[in-house]
Motif scaffolding. Structure first.
Motif, PDB file in Angstrom:
ATOM      1  N   LEU A 220       0.827  -1.209   0.000  1.00  0.00           N
ATOM      2  CA  LEU A 220       0.000   0.000   0.000  1.00  0.00           C
ATOM      3  C   LEU A 220       0.863   1.261   0.000  1.00  0.00           C
ATOM      4  N   ALA A 221       1.966   1.230   0.738  1.00  0.00           N
ATOM      5  CA  ALA A 221       2.866   2.387   0.745  1.00  0.00           C
ATOM      6  C   ALA A 221       3.476   2.598  -0.639  1.00  0.00           C
ATOM      7  N   GLY A 222       3.819   1.505  -1.314  1.00  0.00           N
ATOM      8  CA  GLY A 222       4.358   1.612  -2.655  1.00  0.00           C
ATOM      9  C   GLY A 222       3.360   2.204  -3.636  1.00  0.00           C
ATOM     10  N   LEU A 223       2.095   1.822  -3.491  1.00  0.00           N
ATOM     11  CA  LEU A 223       1.059   2.394  -4.355  1.00  0.00           C
ATOM     12  C   LEU A 223       0.907   3.889  -4.088  1.00  0.00           C
ATOM     13  N   GLN A 224       0.986   4.264  -2.824  1.00  0.00           N
ATOM     14  CA  GLN A 224       0.820   5.676  -2.472  1.00  0.00           C
ATOM     15  C   GLN A 224       1.984   6.522  -3.018  1.00  0.00           C
ATOM     16  N   GLU A 225       3.171   5.954  -3.030  1.00  0.00           N
ATOM     17  CA  GLU A 225       4.342   6.694  -3.510  1.00  0.00           C
ATOM     18  C   GLU A 225       4.385   6.774  -5.032  1.00  0.00           C
ATOM     19  N   ARG A 226       4.099   5.648  -5.709  1.00  0.00           N
ATOM     20  CA  ARG A 226       4.280   5.601  -7.175  1.00  0.00           C
ATOM     21  C   ARG A 226       3.042   6.055  -7.941  1.00  0.00           C
ATOM     22  N   ARG A 227       1.861   5.910  -7.332  1.00  0.00           N
ATOM     23  CA  ARG A 227       0.600   6.218  -8.000  1.00  0.00           C
ATOM     24  C   ARG A 227       0.530   5.548  -9.378  1.00  0.00           C
ATOM     25  N   PRO A 228       0.602   4.225  -9.415  1.00  0.00           N
ATOM     26  CA  PRO A 228       0.570   3.517 -10.695  1.00  0.00           C
ATOM     27  C   PRO A 228      -0.831   3.539 -11.286  1.00  0.00           C
ATOM     28  N   SER A 229      -0.966   2.934 -12.453  1.00  0.00           N
ATOM     29  CA  SER A 229      -2.280   2.807 -13.075  1.00  0.00           C
ATOM     30  C   SER A 229      -3.110   1.804 -12.291  1.00  0.00           C
ATOM     31  N   GLU A 230      -4.422   1.808 -12.537  1.00  0.00           N
ATOM     32  CA  GLU A 230      -5.291   0.866 -11.829  1.00  0.00           C
ATOM     33  C   GLU A 230      -4.940  -0.587 -12.145  1.00  0.00           C
ATOM     34  N   PRO A 231      -4.657  -0.961 -13.398  1.00  0.00           N
ATOM     35  CA  PRO A 231      -4.237  -2.348 -13.651  1.00  0.00           C
ATOM     36  C   PRO A 231      -2.970  -2.718 -12.883  1.00  0.00           C
ATOM     37  N   GLN A 232      -2.031  -1.790 -12.766  1.00  0.00           N
ATOM     38  CA  GLN A 232      -0.822  -2.076 -11.999  1.00  0.00           C
ATOM     39  C   GLN A 232      -1.139  -2.238 -10.513  1.00  0.00           C
ATOM     40  N   ALA A 233      -2.065  -1.442 -10.016  1.00  0.00           N
ATOM     41  CA  ALA A 233      -2.466  -1.580  -8.614  1.00  0.00           C
ATOM     42  C   ALA A 233      -3.126  -2.937  -8.377  1.00  0.00           C
ATOM     43  N   ARG A 234      -3.946  -3.368  -9.312  1.00  0.00           N
ATOM     44  CA  ARG A 234      -4.568  -4.691  -9.186  1.00  0.00           C
ATOM     45  C   ARG A 234      -3.497  -5.777  -9.128  1.00  0.00           C
ATOM     46  N   ALA A 235      -2.504  -5.663  -9.985  1.00  0.00           N
ATOM     47  CA  ALA A 235      -1.438  -6.667 -10.007  1.00  0.00           C
ATOM     48  C   ALA A 235      -0.683  -6.689  -8.684  1.00  0.00           C
ATOM     49  N   ALA A 236      -0.429  -5.517  -8.118  1.00  0.00           N
ATOM     50  CA  ALA A 236       0.278  -5.458  -6.837  1.00  0.00           C
ATOM     51  C   ALA A 236      -0.547  -6.102  -5.722  1.00  0.00           C
ATOM     52  N   LEU A 237      -1.828  -5.806  -5.676  1.00  0.00           N
ATOM     53  CA  LEU A 237      -2.694  -6.403  -4.656  1.00  0.00           C
ATOM     54  C   LEU A 237      -2.851  -7.895  -4.872  1.00  0.00           C
ATOM     55  N   GLN A 238      -2.895  -8.310  -6.133  1.00  0.00           N
ATOM     56  CA  GLN A 238      -2.973  -9.744  -6.413  1.00  0.00           C
ATOM     57  C   GLN A 238      -1.732 -10.456  -5.895  1.00  0.00           C
ATOM     58  N   GLY A 239      -0.587  -9.792  -5.977  1.00  0.00           N
ATOM     59  CA  GLY A 239       0.626 -10.374  -5.434  1.00  0.00           C
ATOM     60  C   GLY A 239       0.555 -10.571  -3.932  1.00  0.00           C
ATOM     61  N   VAL A 240       0.009  -9.579  -3.229  1.00  0.00           N
ATOM     62  CA  VAL A 240      -0.160  -9.719  -1.780  1.00  0.00           C
ATOM     63  C   VAL A 240      -1.034 -10.930  -1.471  1.00  0.00           C
ATOM     64  N   TYR A 241      -2.116 -11.055  -2.207  1.00  0.00           N
ATOM     65  CA  TYR A 241      -3.038 -12.173  -1.969  1.00  0.00           C
ATOM     66  C   TYR A 241      -2.358 -13.513  -2.220  1.00  0.00           C
TER      67      TYR A 241
END
Length: 315
Positions: A220-241
């Motif tokens: 979540l901190a990485g998303l807040q810093e980089r502000r990626p696209s929504e598909p990239q955010a989905r991929a990051a959260l999918q990795g956590v899962y």
């Protein structure tokens, strides 16, 4: 408080793997504190209040979060509750007989499929919310999680090893009694012996909980810093899962819940015919509740002529 307990248990259905032993898995995940129709109807509000308490949503974020939660519950009631009810109908046919560890592990595998489906439905709704969190909200989330951890650690990991074992036995017996009714002294002694000889390590559970939590916060901190696209955010959260649900089992190779499967089957096979009859009656009531909830989500012309009446046994 009873209502919130029901919703907390329901939320665990859609989460990642949990250490807490679930007797025969399906019914206790569905009704650890008594899932009832009114409780499920209040779930979207209670989920929002819990998330808001963790992150503190802004006036702009709040409608988005509420809508995401409402969409998920609409999907879950319509698509998933009938699957759960069908599974409970199957479980009623299995409960009167003895169980094998392989049979119990199949139920865990089915739960994993439900969990994955729930996550796939939630992911596109979660990604925009995750992207909207600011640094202050992430700090609040860390603080709230740490506070909850301090309380939970005192319960799960007391200083005394004997107290840890006693608590583990007590929690496991309580979960079993939600299904079977009261365990007798012989059953409790057997359960205590099994947990003494091959305990389900609360220390390992705690370490894995901390790893998953840190992984989520870093992401979540990485998303807040980089502000990626929504598909990239989905991929990051999918990795956590994926890292959460595919973490190595504490016992090494084999089925991730192998020890739990053995313990559940062993205790079930030591229950009396009366206890198994109680279990069937309670599961039948939970099934009726789920079918009524699912039926209410259908268009009026497609609903059953008469919704099933829940058995009062679960109370």
């Amino acid at each position: 408080m009873k209502m919130f307990c029901r919703i907390k248990t329901m939320l665990r259905i859609i989460g990642a793997r949990r250490w807490a032993l679930a007797l025969l898995a399906v019914p206790l995940l569905l009704a650890g504190c008594g899932l009832v129709r009114v409780g499920y109807g209040q779930a979207p509000n209670l989920v929002y209040w819990r998330l808001d308490g963790l992150a503190g949503f802004s006036a702009e974020q709040a409608p988005q979060v509420r809508e995401a939660i409402a969409q998920w519950f609409d999907w879950h009631r319509r698509e998933e509750l009938p699957r759960y009810a069908d599974a409970l109908a199957r479980l009623q046919r299995e409960l009167p007989g003895d169980a094998t560890p392989t049979q119990v592990c199949r139920w865990f595998d089915e739960l994993a499929l439900w969990r994955d489906s729930a996550w796939e439905a939630a992911l596109p709704l979660l990604a925009p919310v995750a992207l909207s969190l600011d640094a202050g909200q992430l700090q609040r989330l860390r603080t709230e999680l740490r506070s909850a951890d301090d309380k939970l650690k005192r319960e799960i990991l007391p200083d005394s090893a004997a107290d840890r074992l006693q608590g583990q036995v007590q929690r496991t017996a309580q979960r079993a009694q939600r299904l079977y009714g009261r365990l007798d002294a012989t059953q409790r002694e057997w359960l205590s012996l099994q947990l003494t000889q091959a305990p389900l390590s609360p220390e390992a559970w705690w370490a894995e909980r901390q790893r998953r939590q840190d992984d989520l916060l870093r992401t979540l901190a990485g998303l807040q810093e980089r502000r990626p696209s929504e598909p990239q955010a989905r991929a990051a959260l999918q990795g956590v899962y994926r890292r959460a649900v595919h973490a190595p089992a504490a016992g090494g190779s084999g089925h991730p819940q192998a020890r739990q499967c053995e313990l559940i089957a062993g205790l079930h096979n030591r229950t009396t015919p009366a206890q198994r009859a109680t279990a069937v009656q309670r599961v039948r009531g939970w099934e009726a509740d789920l079918r009524a909830l699912a039926d209410a989500a259908r268009p009026a012309g497609e609903r059953q002529a008469q919704a099933p009446t829940a058995s009062p046994a679960w109370r």
